[in-house]
Design a protein around this motif. Structure first.
Motif, PDB file in Angstrom:
ATOM      1  N   ASN A  61       0.827  -1.202   0.000  1.00 47.69           N
ATOM      2  CA  ASN A  61       0.000   0.000   0.000  1.00 47.69           C
ATOM      3  C   ASN A  61       0.864   1.256   0.000  1.00 47.69           C
ATOM      4  OD1 ASN A  61      -2.402   1.596   0.207  1.00 47.69           O
ATOM      5  ND2 ASN A  61      -2.117   1.724   2.426  1.00 47.69           N
ATOM      6  N   ALA A  62       1.958   1.213   0.763  1.00 49.91           N
ATOM      7  CA  ALA A  62       2.851   2.372   0.842  1.00 49.91           C
ATOM      8  C   ALA A  62       3.612   2.606  -0.463  1.00 49.91           C
ATOM      9  CB  ALA A  62       3.835   2.180   1.992  1.00 49.91           C
ATOM     10  N   SER A  63       3.873   1.520  -1.203  1.00 54.23           N
ATOM     11  CA  SER A  63       4.679   1.648  -2.421  1.00 54.23           C
ATOM     12  C   SER A  63       3.851   1.750  -3.695  1.00 54.23           C
ATOM     13  CB  SER A  63       5.636   0.458  -2.541  1.00 54.23           C
ATOM     14  OG  SER A  63       4.893  -0.747  -2.642  1.00 54.23           O
ATOM     15  N   TYR A  64       2.540   1.635  -3.573  1.00 54.12           N
ATOM     16  CA  TYR A  64       1.677   1.668  -4.760  1.00 54.12           C
ATOM     17  C   TYR A  64       1.482   3.123  -5.169  1.00 54.12           C
ATOM     18  CZ  TYR A  64      -2.245   0.343  -7.818  1.00 54.12           C
ATOM     19  OH  TYR A  64      -3.072   0.128  -8.894  1.00 54.12           O
ATOM     20  N   THR A  65       2.318   3.583  -6.086  1.00 50.14           N
ATOM     21  CA  THR A  65       2.366   5.009  -6.437  1.00 50.14           C
ATOM     22  C   THR A  65       1.105   5.513  -7.115  1.00 50.14           C
ATOM     23  OG1 THR A  65       3.477   4.427  -8.520  1.00 50.14           O
ATOM     24  CG2 THR A  65       4.874   5.013  -6.638  1.00 50.14           C
ATOM     25  N   SER A  87      -4.721   5.721  -0.042  1.00 51.24           N
ATOM     26  CA  SER A  87      -3.810   5.018   0.869  1.00 51.24           C
ATOM     27  C   SER A  87      -4.383   4.970   2.279  1.00 51.24           C
ATOM     28  CB  SER A  87      -2.441   5.708   0.890  1.00 51.24           C
ATOM     29  OG  SER A  87      -1.799   5.587  -0.371  1.00 51.24           O
ATOM     30  N   VAL A  88      -5.044   6.032   2.680  1.00 53.75           N
ATOM     31  CA  VAL A  88      -5.670   6.071   4.010  1.00 53.75           C
ATOM     32  C   VAL A  88      -6.820   5.070   4.088  1.00 53.75           C
ATOM     33  CG1 VAL A  88      -6.984   7.492   5.637  1.00 53.75           C
ATOM     34  CG2 VAL A  88      -5.002   8.463   4.444  1.00 53.75           C
ATOM     35  N   VAL A  89      -7.615   5.011   3.028  1.00 47.68           N
ATOM     36  CA  VAL A  89      -8.743   4.066   2.969  1.00 47.68           C
ATOM     37  C   VAL A  89      -8.230   2.634   3.082  1.00 47.68           C
ATOM     38  CG1 VAL A  89     -10.538   3.101   1.473  1.00 47.68           C
ATOM     39  CG2 VAL A  89     -10.256   5.584   1.655  1.00 47.68           C
ATOM     40  N   TYR A  90      -7.177   2.310   2.324  1.00 43.95           N
ATOM     41  CA  TYR A  90      -6.633   0.958   2.331  1.00 43.95           C
ATOM     42  C   TYR A  90      -5.948   0.645   3.657  1.00 43.95           C
ATOM     43  CZ  TYR A  90      -7.495   1.152  -2.703  1.00 43.95           C
ATOM     44  OH  TYR A  90      -8.088   1.264  -3.930  1.00 43.95           O
ATOM     45  N   SER A  91      -5.295   1.637   4.247  1.00 46.12           N
ATOM     46  CA  SER A  91      -4.637   1.437   5.530  1.00 46.12           C
ATOM     47  C   SER A  91      -5.656   1.077   6.606  1.00 46.12           C
ATOM     48  CB  SER A  91      -3.870   2.704   5.930  1.00 46.12           C
ATOM     49  OG  SER A  91      -3.234   2.538   7.180  1.00 46.12           O
ATOM     50  N   SER A 114     -16.494   1.364  -2.211  1.00 43.39           N
ATOM     51  CA  SER A 114     -16.481   2.076  -3.497  1.00 43.39           C
ATOM     52  C   SER A 114     -15.283   1.650  -4.346  1.00 43.39           C
ATOM     53  CB  SER A 114     -16.437   3.593  -3.258  1.00 43.39           C
ATOM     54  OG  SER A 114     -17.592   4.019  -2.562  1.00 43.39           O
ATOM     55  N   LYS A 115     -14.144   1.450  -3.699  1.00 42.04           N
ATOM     56  CA  LYS A 115     -12.945   1.011  -4.415  1.00 42.04           C
ATOM     57  C   LYS A 115     -13.108  -0.409  -4.946  1.00 42.04           C
ATOM     58  CE  LYS A 115     -10.912   4.858  -3.878  1.00 42.04           C
ATOM     59  NZ  LYS A 115     -10.792   5.744  -5.070  1.00 42.04           N
ATOM     60  N   LEU A 116     -13.806  -1.235  -4.201  1.00 43.95           N
ATOM     61  CA  LEU A 116     -14.082  -2.591  -4.683  1.00 43.95           C
ATOM     62  C   LEU A 116     -14.973  -2.558  -5.916  1.00 43.95           C
ATOM     63  CD1 LEU A 116     -14.756  -4.908  -1.601  1.00 43.95           C
ATOM     64  CD2 LEU A 116     -12.875  -5.048  -3.233  1.00 43.95           C
ATOM     65  N   LYS A 117     -16.000  -1.729  -5.866  1.00 40.22           N
ATOM     66  CA  LYS A 117     -16.904  -1.617  -7.012  1.00 40.22           C
ATOM     67  C   LYS A 117     -16.174  -1.121  -8.250  1.00 40.22           C
ATOM     68  CE  LYS A 117     -21.187  -0.804  -4.398  1.00 40.22           C
ATOM     69  NZ  LYS A 117     -22.244   0.175  -4.054  1.00 40.22           N
ATOM     70  N   GLU A 118     -15.150  -0.300  -8.032  1.00 39.03           N
ATOM     71  CA  GLU A 118     -14.358   0.228  -9.142  1.00 39.03           C
ATOM     72  C   GLU A 118     -13.264  -0.750  -9.583  1.00 39.03           C
ATOM     73  OE1 GLU A 118     -12.839   3.904  -7.644  1.00 39.03           O
ATOM     74  OE2 GLU A 118     -14.851   4.773  -7.373  1.00 39.03           O
ATOM     75  N   GLU A 119     -13.188  -1.912  -8.910  1.00 38.28           N
ATOM     76  CA  GLU A 119     -12.200  -2.950  -9.213  1.00 38.28           C
ATOM     77  C   GLU A 119     -10.770  -2.420  -9.128  1.00 38.28           C
ATOM     78  OE1 GLU A 119     -13.242  -4.764 -12.931  1.00 38.28           O
ATOM     79  OE2 GLU A 119     -14.960  -5.823 -12.071  1.00 38.28           O
ATOM     80  N   GLU A 120     -10.512  -1.648  -8.071  1.00 39.35           N
ATOM     81  CA  GLU A 120      -9.157  -1.159  -7.822  1.00 39.35           C
ATOM     82  C   GLU A 120      -8.283  -2.316  -7.335  1.00 39.35           C
ATOM     83  OE1 GLU A 120      -7.580   1.691  -8.240  1.00 39.35           O
ATOM     84  OE2 GLU A 120      -9.315   2.685  -9.146  1.00 39.35           O
ATOM     85  N   PRO A 121      -7.090  -2.493  -7.931  1.00 39.32           N
ATOM     86  CA  PRO A 121      -6.243  -3.654  -7.598  1.00 39.32           C
ATOM     87  C   PRO A 121      -5.945  -3.798  -6.111  1.00 39.32           C
ATOM     88  CG  PRO A 121      -5.399  -2.552  -9.551  1.00 39.32           C
ATOM     89  CD  PRO A 121      -6.494  -1.681  -9.019  1.00 39.32           C
ATOM     90  N   MET A 122      -5.586  -2.709  -5.436  1.00 35.81           N
ATOM     91  CA  MET A 122      -5.236  -2.817  -4.019  1.00 35.81           C
ATOM     92  C   MET A 122      -6.436  -3.256  -3.189  1.00 35.81           C
ATOM     93  SD  MET A 122      -2.887  -2.760  -1.770  1.00 35.81           S
ATOM     94  CE  MET A 122      -1.571  -2.080  -2.792  1.00 35.81           C
ATOM     95  N   ALA A 123      -7.620  -2.757  -3.511  1.00 41.82           N
ATOM     96  CA  ALA A 123      -8.829  -3.163  -2.787  1.00 41.82           C
ATOM     97  C   ALA A 123      -9.096  -4.656  -2.972  1.00 41.82           C
ATOM     98  CB  ALA A 123     -10.027  -2.343  -3.261  1.00 41.82           C
ATOM     99  N   LEU A 124      -8.934  -5.140  -4.194  1.00 44.15           N
ATOM    100  CA  LEU A 124      -9.154  -6.561  -4.475  1.00 44.15           C
ATOM    101  C   LEU A 124      -8.116  -7.430  -3.780  1.00 44.15           C
ATOM    102  CD1 LEU A 124      -9.998  -6.259  -8.283  1.00 44.15           C
ATOM    103  CD2 LEU A 124     -11.608  -6.816  -6.452  1.00 44.15           C
ATOM    104  N   LEU A 125      -6.873  -6.942  -3.703  1.00 42.27           N
ATOM    105  CA  LEU A 125      -5.825  -7.701  -3.023  1.00 42.27           C
ATOM    106  C   LEU A 125      -6.131  -7.831  -1.532  1.00 42.27           C
ATOM    107  CD1 LEU A 125      -3.054  -9.085  -3.339  1.00 42.27           C
ATOM    108  CD2 LEU A 125      -1.999  -6.890  -2.761  1.00 42.27           C
TER     109      LEU A 125
END
Length: 390
Positions: free
Chosen positions: A269-273, A280-284, A314-325
């Motif tokens: 999460n920290a390195s995903y530019t 990043s806050v949402v994923y953290s 919302s990030k899951l619905k958008e199929e964001e890679p970090m959210a799916l991971l």
């Protein structure tokens, strides 16, 4: 010749009684006549103030705190009802299944089995929407165990589920101390009804695990809202453990590698530019919540759906890679509930479904080239029992 007694003609009866031109008690669906005959009971029109038609699964539960007297379902046939009514016999069969087998699938939420085996049934005798939900869950449970009758029982389950949602609509809008326990149990059962993995019911096609999960996220948010509304009542009820007053003693069981996986997620999460700072806050938050849910009560596994937050959804619905991971790491926790009938292989099926989407979006975004990305995906697949090639 005596004059005819005047009477009021009701237009609120069910469609079946209207077609047969017989008096309807208007208490359905199902009304007493349809129940006795085993006929399908539907209401195409209702006068204002009568029971609404089946609503969709609610995404948020609000309360006006008005008092609503409970509706008591009758489990004893009336004198004019055949004692061999197939519907009544089926209900008794399913109530017995719930009280002896199905209820055990809720033991993760409390160390007190009495809560789900006995208290739930007592509440269901006062609130018909909960009784219908119990019938629906027991029928779904039976469908998972008897392949040759799966289609028949799943149809029963869906019919009772729709009836339960319709009957619960008024209670959800009028929560009070008397119905708060029943409404809360109903919300948990509805959530669990949606989590049963597709392949658990042979020959029946459900939505994909990822689609079901998005529905669950919405409904779990409603359950959390309900817990807040009812807190001052639930704290002194058998549900006090939810607020830490009576903690259950059954805990999540995951291996020590989960902590390593969490650390790897934080580094990714920290390195995903491509992540904006807000993402990043949402994923953290989702990752920290996942770590919290990996210890303590097994009920925390489901609680993560609420703790991860609406922004994460919302990030899951958008199929964001970090959210799916992050999601497939939660699926590993879900797989730890594999001993419960409704969660059997649910984590594995979710990983299988999400990995297909994840590989596609991670490739296009370049996320899969990040150090540790392949290891994170591979670890989740391995822990969930998803081997190479499916």
């Amino acid at each position: 010749m005596a004059p005819r007694r005047p009477h009021n003609k009701s237009r609120n009866g069910c469609d079946t009684c209207k077609q047969r031109r017989v008096k309807c008690d208007e208490r359905g669906p199902p009304c007493q006549r349809c129940l006795t005959r085993g006929a399908q009971c539907r209401y195409s029109t209702r006068a204002t103030g009568d029971s609404p038609q089946s609503p969709a699964i609610p995404s948020g539960l609000e309360s006006t705190h008005a008092h609503t007297p409970p509706h008591s379902p009758s489990l004893v046939p009336s004198p004019d009802q055949s004692s061999k009514s197939p519907v009544r016999l089926l209900e008794l069969e399913l109530l017995h299944r719930y009280s002896t087998k199905t209820y055990k699938g809720f033991a993760l939420l409390s160390s007190d089995e009495e809560l789900w085996q006995s208290f739930a049934v007592k509440e269901a005798l006062k609130f018909e929407f909960l009784m219908k939900e119990i019938f629906a869950l027991a029928a779904l449970h039976k469908a998972t165990e008897i392949p040759e009758s799966a289609s028949e029982y799943i149809n029963y389950a869906l019919e009772w589920k729709n009836e339960a949602l319709a009957l619960a609509h008024n209670a959800l809008q009028n929560i009070n101390q008397g119905n708060s326990g029943a409404v809360f149990m109903f919300s948990i059962m509805t959530m669990i009804f949606a989590i049963v993995p597709p392949l658990s019911v042979p020959g029946i096609t459900f939505r994909s695990p990822l689609e079901n999960l998005l529905v669950l996220f919405e409904f779990q948010k409603g359950t959390a809202s309900l817990a807040g509304i009812c807190r001052h009542w639930l704290e002194t009820s058998p549900f006090g453990w939810i607020f830490g007053l009576k903690p259950p003693d059954n805990t999540v069981r995951v291996n020590e590698n989960f902590d390593i996986a969490i650390t790897r997620l934080k580094e990714l999460n920290a390195s995903y530019t491509e992540n904006p700072p807000t993402d990043s806050v949402v994923y953290s938050n989702a990752i920290n919540s996942l770590s919290f849910c990996s210890v303590g009560s097994r009920g925390r596994v489901l609680a993560w759906l609420t703790m991860a937050g609406q922004d994460f959804l919302s990030k899951l619905k958008e199929e964001e890679p970090m959210a799916l991971l992050i999601l497939i790491h939660w699926a590993v926790l879900l797989e730890s509930l594999n001993d419960l009938w409704w969660a059997k292989n649910a984590g594995k099926r979710l990983v299988e479904d999400v990995v297909v989407v994840l590989e596609k979006v991670a490739f296009s975004s370049g996320a899969r080239r990040l150090p540790g990305w392949a290891e994170a995906v591979g670890w989740a697949r391995w822990e969930a029992g998803v081997r190479a090639g499916g």
